[in-house]
Enzyme design. Structure first.
Site, mmCIF file in Angstrom:
data_model
loop_
_atom_site.group_PDB
_atom_site.id
_atom_site.type_symbol
_atom_site.label_atom_id
_atom_site.label_comp_id
_atom_site.label_asym_id
_atom_site.label_seq_id
_atom_site.Cartn_x
_atom_site.Cartn_y
_atom_site.Cartn_z
ATOM 1 N N ARG A 160 0.927 -1.209 0.191
ATOM 2 C CA ARG A 160 0.056 0.029 -0.177
ATOM 3 C C ARG A 160 1.182 1.679 -0.055
ATOM 4 O O ARG A 160 1.776 1.440 0.942
ATOM 5 C CB ARG A 160 -1.180 -0.172 1.383
ATOM 6 C CG ARG A 160 -1.587 1.307 1.777
ATOM 7 C CD ARG A 160 -2.999 1.011 0.346
ATOM 8 N NE ARG A 160 -3.751 2.655 0.729
ATOM 9 C CZ ARG A 160 -4.040 3.803 0.306
ATOM 10 N NH1 ARG A 160 -3.134 3.903 -0.190
ATOM 11 N NH2 ARG A 160 -4.220 4.177 0.648
ATOM 12 N N HIS A 163 2.014 7.055 1.425
ATOM 13 C CA HIS A 163 0.374 8.222 1.529
ATOM 14 C C HIS A 163 0.257 8.634 2.914
ATOM 15 O O HIS A 163 0.795 8.412 4.688
ATOM 16 C CB HIS A 163 -0.901 7.272 1.174
ATOM 17 C CG HIS A 163 -1.412 6.291 2.097
ATOM 18 N ND1 HIS A 163 -0.567 4.928 2.138
ATOM 19 C CD2 HIS A 163 -1.939 6.019 3.336
ATOM 20 C CE1 HIS A 163 -1.271 4.250 2.953
ATOM 21 N NE2 HIS A 163 -2.035 5.082 3.513
ATOM 22 N N HIS A 165 -2.850 11.609 5.106
ATOM 23 C CA HIS A 165 -4.531 11.121 5.749
ATOM 24 C C HIS A 165 -4.825 12.439 6.495
ATOM 25 O O HIS A 165 -3.973 12.796 7.066
ATOM 26 C CB HIS A 165 -5.529 9.958 6.207
ATOM 27 C CG HIS A 165 -5.062 8.689 5.932
ATOM 28 N ND1 HIS A 165 -5.373 8.703 5.237
ATOM 29 C CD2 HIS A 165 -4.071 7.336 6.614
ATOM 30 C CE1 HIS A 165 -4.876 6.987 4.365
ATOM 31 N NE2 HIS A 165 -3.951 6.622 5.891
ATOM 32 N N GLU A 169 -5.039 7.551 11.779
ATOM 33 C CA GLU A 169 -5.572 5.415 11.462
ATOM 34 C C GLU A 169 -5.355 4.720 12.469
ATOM 35 O O GLU A 169 -3.588 4.602 12.927
ATOM 36 C CB GLU A 169 -4.437 5.391 9.918
ATOM 37 C CG GLU A 169 -5.286 4.216 9.524
ATOM 38 C CD GLU A 169 -4.488 3.521 8.300
ATOM 39 O OE1 GLU A 169 -3.733 4.688 7.542
ATOM 40 O OE2 GLU A 169 -3.032 2.966 8.465
ATOM 41 N N HIS A 208 2.981 7.283 5.452
ATOM 42 C CA HIS A 208 3.456 5.676 5.430
ATOM 43 C C HIS A 208 2.957 5.048 4.857
ATOM 44 O O HIS A 208 2.475 5.138 3.507
ATOM 45 C CB HIS A 208 2.548 5.817 7.150
ATOM 46 C CG HIS A 208 0.635 5.345 6.907
ATOM 47 N ND1 HIS A 208 0.677 6.771 7.781
ATOM 48 C CD2 HIS A 208 -0.055 4.709 6.235
ATOM 49 C CE1 HIS A 208 -1.191 6.820 7.022
ATOM 50 N NE2 HIS A 208 -1.803 5.595 6.462
ATOM 51 N N GLU A 233 -11.521 6.452 1.671
ATOM 52 C CA GLU A 233 -10.179 5.909 1.626
ATOM 53 C C GLU A 233 -10.179 6.735 -0.346
ATOM 54 O O GLU A 233 -9.043 6.046 -0.646
ATOM 55 C CB GLU A 233 -9.983 4.383 0.645
ATOM 56 C CG GLU A 233 -9.179 4.048 0.988
ATOM 57 C CD GLU A 233 -7.793 3.999 1.849
ATOM 58 O OE1 GLU A 233 -6.940 3.331 1.002
ATOM 59 O OE2 GLU A 233 -8.068 4.245 3.117
ATOM 60 N N HIS A 343 -25.786 -1.615 29.330
ATOM 61 C CA HIS A 343 -24.646 -0.483 29.460
ATOM 62 C C HIS A 343 -24.908 0.572 28.681
ATOM 63 O O HIS A 343 -25.574 0.819 27.103
ATOM 64 C CB HIS A 343 -22.826 -0.975 30.197
ATOM 65 C CG HIS A 343 -22.008 -1.149 28.531
ATOM 66 N ND1 HIS A 343 -22.821 -2.364 27.766
ATOM 67 C CD2 HIS A 343 -21.498 -0.269 28.052
ATOM 68 C CE1 HIS A 343 -21.928 -2.457 26.470
ATOM 69 N NE2 HIS A 343 -21.644 -1.779 26.243
ATOM 70 N N HIS A 345 -22.742 4.194 27.209
ATOM 71 C CA HIS A 345 -21.118 5.497 27.158
ATOM 72 C C HIS A 345 -22.092 7.142 27.048
ATOM 73 O O HIS A 345 -21.997 7.081 26.039
ATOM 74 C CB HIS A 345 -20.418 5.405 26.292
ATOM 75 C CG HIS A 345 -19.711 4.196 25.717
ATOM 76 N ND1 HIS A 345 -19.186 3.115 26.811
ATOM 77 C CD2 HIS A 345 -20.408 2.594 24.819
ATOM 78 C CE1 HIS A 345 -19.271 1.927 25.829
ATOM 79 N NE2 HIS A 345 -19.673 1.558 25.431
ATOM 80 N N GLU A 350 -19.602 4.618 19.483
ATOM 81 C CA GLU A 350 -18.904 3.408 20.351
ATOM 82 C C GLU A 350 -18.735 2.826 18.165
ATOM 83 O O GLU A 350 -20.014 2.773 17.930
ATOM 84 C CB GLU A 350 -18.763 2.022 20.877
ATOM 85 C CG GLU A 350 -18.562 0.891 21.025
ATOM 86 C CD GLU A 350 -19.538 0.116 21.605
ATOM 87 O OE1 GLU A 350 -19.974 -1.030 21.636
ATOM 88 O OE2 GLU A 350 -19.781 0.033 22.500
ATOM 89 N N HIS A 389 -27.292 -0.850 25.323
ATOM 90 C CA HIS A 389 -27.276 -1.181 24.528
ATOM 91 C C HIS A 389 -26.777 -2.708 24.938
ATOM 92 O O HIS A 389 -26.447 -1.906 26.141
ATOM 93 C CB HIS A 389 -26.243 -0.773 23.523
ATOM 94 C CG HIS A 389 -24.623 -0.458 23.978
ATOM 95 N ND1 HIS A 389 -24.437 0.839 24.224
ATOM 96 C CD2 HIS A 389 -23.950 -0.857 23.446
ATOM 97 C CE1 HIS A 389 -23.403 0.931 24.397
ATOM 98 N NE2 HIS A 389 -22.351 -0.018 24.235
#
Length: 577
Positions: A160, A163, A165, A169, A208, A233, A343, A345, A350, A389
């Site tokens: 890959r 490149h 971003h 990542e 990277h 992407e 529970h 958050h 998430e 959830h």
């Protein structure tokens, strides 16, 4: 990691104050009655209390089990109990088999909840020579506003290309191993081999490249997570793409060499391309700036999991993987028949990825809205902040999945030296203001010299059965003692930060402690009285009430009533006799 509220703890706290409420616990056994040995106790009068009469009808006792699985040899129908009817029109049986709770949802599902499931199998796949890539973002799952994911495959030796971003990542290797190469903004380089279940992290804008090793003849497959829901992407900054859009004479001038040196650069981006697998003993090229001080890879596979009833969990965040400042994660396993408890958050979304096994997750979105989703390996799930959830294992093998969260300080690029310098300055300034204010308050207390007698009985220690001691002092001495405690706490915080940041090189605590310093200053009762000019009454009446923490709640509050003081004086008299 993200904060979490557990319904079992909330109910225990709530029900302990309701004498006649029927007691129950929430866990893998759902609504199991509490035993006589339970920590939740009710006064004896509750035994003779009148039966509860509901304002509305009691909730149904229907268990709402999963009606079939993806492997069931049936034609699924939209029927649950007496509700629903058969499907007589066209039907995608394979999809319905995988999503029983879509076609025949539990009776507890209601209202409108957006889609919280996306199988990577439904994503467009970008096929290249040497590999492929497919993605999930808010274009295909609008609910997922905070994070996005990419599933990528490289054949042995495939690369890959270099490149970067606009987002950070975070990645986990699902199969095989890869070699990552990084060059940071200081010109420092880094090279490492990342194996199955291990991680890497690249801050936003950090160049990277990724190459599959030949440790497995199939190469490697991995999961990428980005800290922005609208990440694509297809919007990656690629080195070959950039050079293809710069005149060659400009490139030659930039590198002070002949234009002919660039005769063979690609005319368009490569993205993924085949190559020879890297050597096992490969090392990073020597750079005048040296090697990066913080590793970009983390051996998560070597971290022991914490065993729990019905499964296990292991957590990684910037306290263990220091470079990963914007993303934290938990790898969770749930055994057959067990569940991840109810529970939510409070402030963090998430993003989840199911690695193996099958499970179901129900989302509660408030106001009577709830929906259940079924998951298999390769599926992405999403839970907005504060949505209640649970995750239940619905198969006969271990369910394994990732829970991914954006870190609290995700908006602060600590890897930027200038930003880090300003955060350090802010922390030092806050601590100076805090300590300066405390010393100013001490001077005001001494200047006022309030000699009013203060008599009270200390709160009983939660660690012993000894009653509280009688204290006789003055407002002046009491206030000075309280300020002394605040000063001592501030110095302890400074010592901890000297260790965490100065020695351990952790950066996020600087930001958090700067905020906490101002909060603690605002909450300090002597500051409220002597700086803000508030009267010493109510919550500011001496002796001050405890801060409401666990130990404070367990030990009670100081007592100033005559009966408590007389009782304490009697105990003193008995001891003297």
């Amino acid at each position: 990691m993200s904060g979490i509220f557990r319904l079992s703890i909330l109910l225990l706290a709530a029900l302990s104050s309701v004498d006649a409420a029927p007691a129950f616990a929430v866990g893998s056994d759902s609504a199991a009655p509490l035993s006589a040995d339970s920590d939740l106790s009710s006064p004896s009068s509750a035994a003779s209390a009148a039966s509860a009469s509901p304002t509305v009808a009691f909730a149904s006792d229907n268990s709402n089990p999963l009606l079939w699985t993806a492997d069931s040899d049936i034609i699924p129908e939209a029927i649950r109990g007496t509700l629903g009817a058969t499907v007589i029109g066209p039907q995608n049986v394979a999809v319905d088999l995988q999503n029983a709770d879509f076609l025949a949802p539990p009776s507890t599902d209601a209202g409108t909840v957006g889609n919280a499931k996306w199988p990577f199998s439904m994503s467009h796949n970008r096929l290249q020579t040497g590999g492929w890539a497919r993605q999930q973002n808010n274009a295909v799952m609008p609910m997922a506003t905070e994070m996005a994911g990419v599933n990528m495959r490289l054949e042995a030796g495939a690369i890959r290309e270099l490149h970067w971003h606009t987002t950070a990542e975070w990645a986990m290797v699902l199969k095989g191993s890869v070699q990552i190469s990084v060059v940071n903004s200081d010109g420092e380089n880094y090279l490492a081999t990342v194996n199955t279940s291990d991680l890497w992290y690249f801050p936003a804008g950090t160049p990277h490249s990724i190459q599959a090793t030949a440790d497995s003849p199939d190469g490697s497959e991995f999961l990428l997570v980005f800290d922005s829901g609208d990440f694509s992407e297809d919007d990656t900054f690629l080195l070959t793409d950039w050079l293809a859009h710069v005149p060659k004479d400009i490139i030659a001038k930039n590198f002070h060499t002949a234009q002919s040196a660039f005769n063979n650069i690609p005319g368009s981006e490569l993205y993924i391309f085949p190559s020879t697998p890297p050597a096992d003993n490969a090392v990073a090229p020597i750079s005048p700036q040296g090697t990066a001080s913080l590793p970009y890879a983390f051996s998560f596979s070597q971290q022991p999991a914490t065993p729990l009833a019905g499964g296990s969990v292991k957590i990684v965040d910037s306290t263990t993987f220091k470079i990963s400042t914007t993303i934290a994660a938990a790898e969770v396993t749930v055994e057959p028949g067990a569940m991840r408890e109810l529970h939510w958050h409070p402030t963090q979304d998430e993003w989840s990825f199911y690695i193996e096994g099958t499970g179901r997750m129900s989302l509660f979105a408030a106001s009577g809205n709830a929906r259940t989703f079924d998951f298999q390996g390769g599926d992405v799930g999403y839970v907005p902040a504060s949505f209640g959830h649970f995750v239940e294992n619905t198969g006969n093998t271990t369910l394994r999945f990732l829970e991914i969260f954006k870190s609290v300080a995700r908006k602060i690029p600590f890897e930027d030296p200038q930003v880090l310098t300003w955060v350090r300055i802010a922390y030092v300034v806050v601590q100076a203001v805090v300590l300066g204010t405390y010393y100013y308050v001490s001077m005001k207390i001494k200047s006022k010299n309030d000699q009013t007698v203060l008599k009270y009985v200390e709160a009983a220690s939660p660690m012993t059965k000894e009653p509280g001691k009688l204290v006789t002092t003055t407002n002046r001495d009491y206030d000075l003692t309280e300020v002394s405690k605040l000063v001592r706490g501030a110095y302890i915080g400074l010592a901890m930060m000297a260790f965490l940041h100065g020695y351990m090189k952790y950066t996020q605590p600087l930001f958090i402690q700067a905020l906490m310093g101002m909060k603690n200053l605002y909450d300090a009762k002597p500051v409220a009285i002597y700086v803000l000019g508030k009267p010493a009454e109510g919550d500011l009446k001496r002796p001050f009430k405890s801060g409401g923490g666990f130990m404070g709640a367990a030990g009670g509050e100081p007592q100033t009533d005559k009966a408590a003081i007389d009782e304490a004086e009697k105990r003193i008299g008995k001891k003297e006799e």
